[in-house]
Design an enzyme around this catalytic site. Structure first.
Site, short mmCIF file in Angstrom:
data_model
loop_
_atom_site.label_atom_id
_atom_site.label_comp_id
_atom_site.label_asym_id
_atom_site.label_seq_id
_atom_site.Cartn_x
_atom_site.Cartn_y
_atom_site.Cartn_z
N THR A 116 0.64 -0.80 0.35
CA THR A 116 -0.04 -0.08 -0.01
C THR A 116 1.18 1.43 0.29
OG1 THR A 116 -0.09 -0.18 2.63
CG2 THR A 116 -2.14 -1.56 1.74
N SER A 117 0.58 2.15 -0.41
CA SER A 117 1.05 3.50 -0.19
C SER A 117 2.03 4.51 0.66
CB SER A 117 0.81 4.72 -1.44
OG SER A 117 0.46 4.27 -2.56
N SER A 118 0.30 3.88 1.96
CA SER A 118 0.47 4.26 3.09
C SER A 118 0.33 3.87 4.51
CB SER A 118 0.16 6.06 3.28
OG SER A 118 -1.41 6.04 3.07
#
Length: 192
Positions: free
Chosen positions: A8-10
């Site tokens: 996931t990006s964050s």
């Protein structure tokens, strides 16, 4: 061996990461690599997953966008995995690169995804141009420029450009620009 990769990006996307890990476990992945980083930056766990793959293994991701950020990057990853004698499986698309049909479908879908991204960026540029023409778009506020006085004062005290950047939480390039503009403007010829 089935090797899973989840991303996931964050850190705020914890539920998305958990869902990917759950799905990879249900698919029977014996080894899973996971990380929470942007697709744009370096991804050490993706590198580790590719390095871990051996002949006959399959690297599994739940969705294509978890694996690659562009068609070119997708093919770089696929080529590296292929050279190791392994395949890539993208679960939500039902694509497995160990088959010729899977390779063809992946190429088509990757091209469509890249086309869609380019179209979105074009629409965004058009929207910004229209907003500028109507006087509604001002752009991002130049935060570093607003701190020029602090930069010049700290430099006059003898601090290095790197330490000024760290202290003010701005980029070193912004510090250099502020100092050069002041020198060119004749305000502080001795700051360099």
């Amino acid at each position: 061996m089935l090797v899973g990769y989840a991303r996931t990006s964050s850190l705020e996307q914890e539920a998305g990461l958990e869902a990917q890990l759950r799905d990879l476990a249900l698919l029977g992945c014996e080894k899973v690599f996971q990380e929470q980083v942007s697709a744009v930056g370096s991804r050490p766990e993706l590198e580790a997953a590719i390095e871990f793959c051996r002949e006959g293994d399959t690297l599994i991701v739940t969705k294509l966008d978890r694996l690659a950020r562009s068609v070119r990057h997708m093919w770089e990853v696929l080529d590296r995995v292929r050279l190791k004698g392994a395949a890539v499986r993208i679960e939500n698309l039902g694509i497995n690169t160990s088959t010729p049909t899977g390779k063809l479908m992946l190429n088509i879908l990757g091209g469509v995804a890249e086309f869609e991204r380019e179209m979105m960026l074009e629409r965004q540029r058009e929207g910004i141009a229209k907003a500028k023409a109507e006087g509604r778009y001002k752009g991002r506020k130049p935060t570093a420029r607003a701190r020029t006085g602090e930069v010049l004062a700290m430099r006059a005290q003898g601090q290095s450009m790197s330490s000024i950047a760290r202290a003010l939480g701005i980029g070193k390039g912004s510090v250099v620009r502020a100092i050069h503009q002041a020198v060119r403007g004749g305000q502080h010829p001795t700051l360099l």
